[in-house]
Design a protein around this motif. Sequence first.
Motif, PDB file in Angstrom:
ATOM      1  N   VAL A 239       2.595   1.060  -8.165  1.00  0.00           N
ATOM      2  CA  VAL A 239       3.765   0.272  -8.661  1.00  0.00           C
ATOM      3  C   VAL A 239       3.156  -1.047  -8.954  1.00  0.00           C
ATOM      4  O   VAL A 239       2.529  -1.792  -8.295  1.00  0.00           O
ATOM      5  N   ASN A 240       3.623  -1.695 -10.234  1.00  0.00           N
ATOM      6  CA  ASN A 240       3.221  -2.783 -10.571  1.00  0.00           C
ATOM      7  C   ASN A 240       3.845  -4.128  -9.909  1.00  0.00           C
ATOM      8  O   ASN A 240       4.732  -4.050  -9.382  1.00  0.00           O
ATOM      9  N   ASP A 248       6.783 -10.606  -0.913  1.00  0.00           N
ATOM     10  CA  ASP A 248       6.730  -9.586   0.443  1.00  0.00           C
ATOM     11  C   ASP A 248       7.683  -9.845   1.500  1.00  0.00           C
ATOM     12  O   ASP A 248       7.679  -9.281   2.397  1.00  0.00           O
ATOM     13  N   ALA A 249       8.850 -10.544   0.827  1.00  0.00           N
ATOM     14  CA  ALA A 249      10.020 -10.832   1.670  1.00  0.00           C
ATOM     15  C   ALA A 249      10.637  -9.557   2.198  1.00  0.00           C
ATOM     16  O   ALA A 249      10.753  -8.552   1.371  1.00  0.00           O
ATOM     17  N   ASP A 250      11.341  -9.456   3.161  1.00  0.00           N
ATOM     18  CA  ASP A 250      12.222  -8.329   3.508  1.00  0.00           C
ATOM     19  C   ASP A 250      13.323  -8.339   2.721  1.00  0.00           C
ATOM     20  O   ASP A 250      14.221  -9.258   2.613  1.00  0.00           O
ATOM     21  N   GLY A 251      13.415  -7.082   2.195  1.00  0.00           N
ATOM     22  CA  GLY A 251      14.606  -6.769   1.060  1.00  0.00           C
ATOM     23  C   GLY A 251      14.095  -6.975  -0.592  1.00  0.00           C
ATOM     24  O   GLY A 251      14.629  -6.408  -1.120  1.00  0.00           O
ATOM     25  N   VAL A 252      12.756  -6.779  -0.561  1.00  0.00           N
ATOM     26  CA  VAL A 252      11.981  -6.461  -1.914  1.00  0.00           C
ATOM     27  C   VAL A 252      11.447  -5.323  -1.818  1.00  0.00           C
ATOM     28  O   VAL A 252      10.701  -4.895  -0.910  1.00  0.00           O
ATOM     29  N   CYS A 253      11.786  -4.283  -2.552  1.00  0.00           N
ATOM     30  CA  CYS A 253      11.392  -3.067  -2.436  1.00  0.00           C
ATOM     31  C   CYS A 253      11.326  -2.408  -3.920  1.00  0.00           C
ATOM     32  O   CYS A 253      11.541  -2.842  -4.964  1.00  0.00           O
ATOM     33  N   ASP A 254      10.383  -1.189  -3.810  1.00  0.00           N
ATOM     34  CA  ASP A 254      10.084  -0.649  -4.982  1.00  0.00           C
ATOM     35  C   ASP A 254      11.355   0.340  -5.459  1.00  0.00           C
ATOM     36  O   ASP A 254      11.775   1.192  -4.593  1.00  0.00           O
ATOM     37  N   ALA A 255      11.690   0.248  -6.780  1.00  0.00           N
ATOM     38  CA  ALA A 255      12.858   1.029  -7.275  1.00  0.00           C
ATOM     39  C   ALA A 255      12.620   2.609  -7.043  1.00  0.00           C
ATOM     40  O   ALA A 255      13.424   3.355  -6.687  1.00  0.00           O
ATOM     41  N   VAL A 256      11.191   2.947  -7.531  1.00  0.00           N
ATOM     42  CA  VAL A 256      10.894   4.395  -7.387  1.00  0.00           C
ATOM     43  C   VAL A 256      11.062   4.796  -6.049  1.00  0.00           C
ATOM     44  O   VAL A 256      11.584   6.198  -5.713  1.00  0.00           O
ATOM     45  N   ASP A 257      10.640   4.204  -4.954  1.00  0.00           N
ATOM     46  CA  ASP A 257      10.880   4.616  -3.690  1.00  0.00           C
ATOM     47  C   ASP A 257      12.297   4.646  -3.286  1.00  0.00           C
ATOM     48  O   ASP A 257      12.714   5.626  -2.482  1.00  0.00           O
ATOM     49  N   PHE A 258      13.150   3.630  -3.876  1.00  0.00           N
ATOM     50  CA  PHE A 258      14.782   3.720  -3.287  1.00  0.00           C
ATOM     51  C   PHE A 258      15.277   4.973  -3.887  1.00  0.00           C
ATOM     52  O   PHE A 258      16.064   5.680  -3.317  1.00  0.00           O
ATOM     53  N   GLY A 379       7.492  -0.757 -14.000  1.00  0.00           N
ATOM     54  CA  GLY A 379       6.333   0.205 -14.493  1.00  0.00           C
ATOM     55  C   GLY A 379       5.437   0.598 -13.393  1.00  0.00           C
ATOM     56  O   GLY A 379       5.498  -0.207 -12.136  1.00  0.00           O
ATOM     57  N   GLN A 380       4.993   1.678 -13.473  1.00  0.00           N
ATOM     58  CA  GLN A 380       3.863   2.252 -12.530  1.00  0.00           C
ATOM     59  C   GLN A 380       2.554   2.254 -13.103  1.00  0.00           C
ATOM     60  O   GLN A 380       2.402   1.998 -14.210  1.00  0.00           O
ATOM     61  N   LYS A 381       1.635   2.365 -12.262  1.00  0.00           N
ATOM     62  CA  LYS A 381       0.133   2.596 -12.626  1.00  0.00           C
ATOM     63  C   LYS A 381      -0.729   3.662 -12.076  1.00  0.00           C
ATOM     64  O   LYS A 381      -0.187   3.958 -10.928  1.00  0.00           O
ATOM     65  N   LEU A 382      -1.729   3.985 -12.701  1.00  0.00           N
ATOM     66  CA  LEU A 382      -2.620   5.165 -12.206  1.00  0.00           C
ATOM     67  C   LEU A 382      -3.309   4.575 -11.099  1.00  0.00           C
ATOM     68  O   LEU A 382      -4.047   3.372 -11.095  1.00  0.00           O
ATOM     69  N   VAL A 383      -3.334   5.169 -10.071  1.00  0.00           N
ATOM     70  CA  VAL A 383      -4.389   4.791  -9.001  1.00  0.00           C
ATOM     71  C   VAL A 383      -5.664   5.624  -9.348  1.00  0.00           C
ATOM     72  O   VAL A 383      -5.985   6.490  -8.763  1.00  0.00           O
ATOM     73  N   ALA A 384      -6.377   4.758 -10.138  1.00  0.00           N
ATOM     74  CA  ALA A 384      -7.755   5.308 -10.594  1.00  0.00           C
ATOM     75  C   ALA A 384      -8.645   5.671  -9.458  1.00  0.00           C
ATOM     76  O   ALA A 384      -9.574   6.588  -9.362  1.00  0.00           O
TER      77      ALA A 384
END
Length: 447
Positions: A239-240, A248-258, A379-384
Motif C-alpha cells: 500500500v502506498n 503512524d497515528a492510531d486511527g490511520v488505516c489502509d482502506a484495503v484492509d478495512f 493505490g497499491q504497489k507490487l512487493v517486488a
Amino acid sequence: MTRLKDGIASGRLSATEYRDNFVDLHPPLDDHEAFVAADRCYFCHDAPCMTACPTSIDIPLFIREIATGNPLGSAKTIFRQNILGGMCARVCPTEQLCEEACVREAAEGKPVEIGRLQRYATDKAMAANAQFFGRAPSTGKRVAIVGAGPAGLACAHRLAMHGHAVEIFEAKKKSGGLNEYGIAAYKTVDGFARAEVDYVAAIGGIEIRNGKALGRDFSLADLTGEYDAVFLGMGLGGVNALEAKGEDADGVCDAVDFIADLRQAKNLGKLDIGRRVVVIGGGMTAIDAAIQSKLLGAEEVTICYRRGADAMKASRFEQELAAAKGVTIRHWLAPKKILSDKGKVEGIKLEYTEEKKGRLEMTGESLKLACDQVFKAIGQKLVADDLGDGAPALERGKIKVDDEGRTSLAGVWAGGDCSSTGDDLTVSAVAQGRDAAESINKSITGR
C-alpha cells in the motif's frame, strides 16, 4: 445504540440498520424484467458494446438468447469469453464500458441494462450448476499459478480446458482475490465470490493451495524448476504511503484492509468505525471505503482527492452513489499532516492544489478537517522483493509483459494488477488471465 459516541467505536447502529444498509446494490432481474430489458437491444451488427468489453463477450448474442427464452445458452455465450462473468456483471463499471458504448445510450440517454442482463443469465446457470466446458484429456503438462484472484482463476480454467494440470498458490485463507476481499459488501452478497470460485474449479484439474505465499513459502525459482509454465497473478500486496507527517497515528488505516475485514466479518456490529471519517484517494477503493463507513454508522465521511472530479478513477456513477449515501467529496486537496492527541487521530491538515501546464502544484493554502479515522486509498504497489533473485523485468513498478502476458523470463507469464497491463478492473484481469493461458498452451504444447 452509541451513534453519537466520539472516536472509533463499534455497534453504532441496530442490527436491523446493518442488515438494511448492506442489501444487494442492484437486485437481480426476474424473468419478466429480463425479457423487457432484453427487448430494448437493437442486436447491432459490429456492436460497439462488444468493442468496449475487455473480454469481447458477444453481447448482442447473449441478450438475444435471453429474449428468446434461452438463459443457459446466454450464460454459455458469456462464459465462453469470461468465466467470471457473474462477478463482472456485479462489479464492472458498465456505465464506462459496454453501456456507455450502447447505441441506446447515444440515442436516448438510457442504455440497455447489459450488466444486469449478464447477471440474470449467469445466475441462472450457476444456480443450475450448468457446466458448459469440459476438461480435455490430460496432456501431462503442469502449470503453477500464483494468486487465486480473477486473473489466476481465468487462466486456470482455460488451461484446464486444454487438459493441463493446474496448481494455484494463494497467500490468503480464501480464494477469489479482490473479489473475495476487496469489493464492497453490498455489491457481492450471499458469499457469491466463494460460489464462483467453486463453479470455476468444478471443471476439474485445478488444485488450489491456500495459505501459500510467494517469497515466504516458495520462490519463483522453485516453480520454474518444477512446472512447465508459471503464471503470476498475485495482484498488488503493498500500500502506498500518504507521505504526510504523523501518518503512524492510531486511527490511520489502509482502506484495503478495512474493506477486507468488513467482507470477512460475521457480525457488522462488532466492526469499529469513526464518527468522523476522512478517506484519501479517488479510485474505487476510496469510494467503497467511504460508502461502507457511512453504512456502518459514521456520521461524517469525506473523500479528499488531489485533483478534480474528472480525474478520479472512480466512475461518475460511483461518485454519485457516494454522494447519495451522504459522503462528501472534496477535490484539489492533498494530505500534509495527521493531527493527533496522545497518539490518536483528531484531525487532518490538507493543502489546496492546482494544475499548471499539466502538473499538480501546491498552492500554500491549507485547511483542517476534524476526524477520528483516516483511510488511505491512494493505490497499491507490487512487493517486488517477493519475486526473489532473477525476477522478471519491471515497468513502472509492475511486471513487464508483452501482448500475450509473457514476461522477460522464459516460461513465466503474468496478468492482472501485478502486470504492466493491469488497470484495476476485474474484467481486464480476467481477459489477461484467459489470453495468457492460450499463450501458455501454445508454448508448452508446441502448437
